[in-house]
Enzyme design. Structure first.
Site, PDB file in Angstrom:
ATOM      1  N   GLU B  56       0.799  -1.232   0.000  1.00  0.00           N
ATOM      2  CA  GLU B  56       0.000   0.000   0.000  1.00  0.00           C
ATOM      3  C   GLU B  56       0.831   1.282   0.000  1.00  0.00           C
ATOM      4  OE1 GLU B  56      -0.707  -2.645   1.860  1.00  0.00           O
ATOM      5  OE2 GLU B  56      -2.630  -3.288   1.006  1.00  0.00           O
ATOM      6  N   HIS B 125     -11.325  -4.100  10.669  1.00  0.00           N
ATOM      7  CA  HIS B 125     -11.947  -3.945   9.353  1.00  0.00           C
ATOM      8  C   HIS B 125     -13.283  -3.218   9.389  1.00  0.00           C
ATOM      9  CE1 HIS B 125      -8.894  -6.914   8.473  1.00  0.00           C
ATOM     10  NE2 HIS B 125      -9.083  -6.702   7.182  1.00  0.00           N
TER      11      HIS B 125
END
Ligand SMILES: Cc1ncc(C[n+]2csc(CCOP(=O)(O)OP(=O)(O)O)c2C)c(N)n1
Lengths: 307, 320
Positions: B56, B125
């Site tokens: 990322e 999450h």
């Protein structure tokens, strides 16, 4: 190299005497690297720099007037005074930006190279970083991506053996940055940064290989930084003995080139002095230009948004 | 949203995907990077739609380099969770390069960030941290609440010349609705999703459908105006204040915790304007998540995240 040297000597004394604010990271001693690599930089090529970026900018062809005005925070600066020493960018020269975050410019170079590859250009993107940046994961990730996608990036690591407060041997598990490149399947050469002729030859080999077929390359330039890490931190311990520093100064890339040019008859000593005088005048002119330049107005910049 | 003759019914997720494909088709500078690229996109656009390693920070940094050199990258982070890895590239670089360079460069990158709870994915999450990004000058932040807004805002984001983070509440992924062909929703414009005269209910992202249900449920007793900011930075303060001046009451519903939230900002913007402040007939109320990491266990997740009942309760308390 002379212009880089005189520019940073001036920048250092300007900030130390309080005429400009912030901090500068002098490139003094490392000029052989930017000059050698910069010699193969062609119009249309791109460059990404780090916090020690003045030499890189000069190598990319950024005008010292606009660089100095940037250090003075003036409207005539290449970033209209919005960036300062650590953010000099000049898109017309392909200089995408110096950077204050260690290692962070490296993925920008890979992204720019992907951009060039998508457009089918035979250009090269040069990514300058220091050995200290090898502590940053994003540098490894970027090498992986450049190798995986065969992107035209010339990684140039300036190994001065020291990263602000730490010696490279204290913080890197392998001996050379070239080994890190090898682990990513990237061909590399390790050169003595004080030998500008050799740096240039190495950069030329790398750039030719990249232009003729893609895959990234790495050059590890072993350099000496004699100056302080940063103008603000002149008193910072730097792990080197007085003898080591004296030896580093004896490896001066400028003196070495001067001796070589005189020895082979290319330039006589007065001609070398003349070049130095020109560099000093250019820097003095840049300071005068900077001081004449007005301060920027926030309303005329994106500094006022709206976001 | 009135369905136009050319509108197609599709899910929120499909609307987003369709817009990326359509924008890539009509503008060759649009490209996409992500650990998950729809096979159809990869097949159609080849090297412009790239599957990346799980990197990322580098991929987000690549987007900065692409954007600096004339491309319009769309980075699919897959979950806002994974973008925390890449904070540096978003905050220090994407958001600031235009300003630091003295306007020499724009960074037209879009970062797509699925977010929020509701699927039992537990704390890492299930997050809605749009206010963290909204706090950063130089970034624009959108949170679409319907398939049409998803399409319209993402299209506007891709065409926009500065970086945009697009939050996509995962709870809405399957929600279906009409999406007009070529739909474009300008950044920075709120929408009054339902008109009313007693209470302004500002709802963000996944709370919008719940707010509309709550408004329907209370429609016999209370007339509720539902306002969806759609873009949380910059916030359309004009539309919100105008609504509050008409209704005299405001409730803000947001799936994020109240602490330092978009809901907090909305309340501040309403109360610091003296004309709007003097129109208030009750203290503003916020319906937000508890200030806790979102639990895995289903009843606990429900307890922590706000729902329709909390919205109804807050409104009843306000008009009592
Ligand atoms: C991510 C990050 N961490 C720490 C710093 C503070 N810092 C600035 S320069 C520097 C040393 C970098 O060393 P290197 O990359 O080898 O370059 P050099 O200064 O030796 O030229 C550090 C630690 C920073 N700018 N960015």
């Amino acid at each position: 190299m002379l212009l880089m040297r005189r520019f940073d000597e001036a920048a250092l004394s300007l900030v130390q005497s309080g005429r400009i604010r912030g901090t500068v990271h002098p490139y003094i001693g490392q000029e052989g690297c930017a000059a050698g690599v910069g010699a193969v930089f062609e119009p249309g090529d791109l460059m990404v720099s780090n916090h020690r970026g003045h030499g890189h900018c000069i190598a990319a062809g950024v005008e010292v007037d606009r660089m100095m005005a940037e250090l003075f925070g003036r409207a005539g600066g290449s970033c209209h005074g919005m960036g300062g020493s650590m953010h000099i960018a000049d898109f017309e020269r392909g200089m995408l930006g110096a950077n204050g975050i260690v290692g962070a410019g490296v993925p920008h170079a890979v992204g720019a190279a992907l951009s060039l590859a998508l457009d089918g250009h035979d250009r090269v993107v040069i990514a300058f970083f220091g050995d200290g940046a090898t502590g940053q994961g994003v540098v490894f990730e970027s090498m992986n991506l450049a190798a995986l996608w065969s992107l035209p990036v010339l990684f140039v690591c300036e190994t001065n053996g020291i990263a602000s407060a730490s010696a490279l041997t204290e913080v890197l598990a392998v001996e050379t940055v070239a080994e890190i490149a090898a682990a990513h399947g990237i061909a590399s050469e390790r050169v003595e940064g004080a030998d500008v002729v050799e740096v240039r030859a190495s950069a030329q080999r790398a750039a030719d290989a990249i232009r003729s077929g893609g895959a990234p390359r790495l050059i590890e330039c072993v350099v000496d930084r004699w100056g302080p890490h940063a103008s603000r931190l002149a008193a910072m311990p730097d792990h080197r003995s007085a003898e080591d520093l004296a030896a580093a100064r004896r490896r001066d890339p400028i003196a070495r080139l001067r001796e070589a040019l005189i020895a082979d008859g290319t330039l006589a000593s007065p001609a070398c002095d003349e070049l130095d005088r020109e560099a000093r005048e250019a820097v003095e002119g840049a300071i005068a230009f900077a001081e004449m330049s007005p301060y920027p107005e926030l309303a005329k910049t994106s500094g006022r948004g709206p976001w | 949203m009135v369905s136009e003759p050319t509108a197609k019914t599709m899910s929120y997720a499909a609307a987003l995907e369709t817009v990326v494909a359509e924008e890539m088709r009509q503008d060759p500078s649009v490209c996409m990077l992500g650990t998950m690229v729809p096979p159809a996109l990869a097949a159609e656009f080849g090297p412009r739609a790239r599957v990346t390693p799980i990197s990322e920070p580098a991929v987000t940094g690549l987007a900065v380099g692409l954007a600096q050199t004339g491309k319009r990258p769309v980075v699919y982070w897959r979950n806002i969770t994974f973008a925390f890895n890449a904070f540096d590239q978003v905050i220090n670089h994407a958001a600031k390069l235009r300003s630091m360079s003295g306007d020499q460069v724009r960074v037209p990158a879009v970062f797509r960030a699925p977010c929020g709870g509701g699927h039992g994915l537990a704390a890492q999450h299930s997050q809605s941290p749009y206010s963290i990004y909204a706090h950063i000058a130089g970034l624009k932040v959108v949170v679409p609440s319907s398939p049409a807004d998803a399409a319209g805002l993402l299209r506007a984001a891709i065409r926009h010349d500065d970086p945009v983070v697009c939050f996509e509440p995962v709870r809405l992924a399957d929600a279906a609705g009409p999406v007009p062909q070529g739909h474009l929703v300008p950044l920075g414009e709120a929408e009054v999703k339902r008109e009313g005269s007693d209470v302004t209910l500002v709802a963000v992202g996944s709370m919008v459908p719940l707010a509309l249900e709550a408004a329907e449920e209370l429609s016999g007793d209370v007339s509720i105006e539902v306002v969806d900011p759609r873009t949380v930075s910059p916030l359309d303060v004009t539309t919100i204040r105008a609504s509050v001046r008409r209704t005299g009451r405001i409730v803000v519903a947001d799936e994020a915790p109240a602490m330092c939230s978009v809901a907090a900002e909305v309340v501040a913007l309403v109360t610091e304007d003296s004309e709007t402040f003097s129109a208030l007939r009750a203290a503003p109320a916020r319906v937000c998540a508890l200030h806790l990491p979102v639990p895995f266990s289903e009843p606990l997740e429900e307890e922590v995240l706000p729902g329709r009942d909390e919205v109804v309760g807050a409104i009843r308390a306000l008009v009592r």
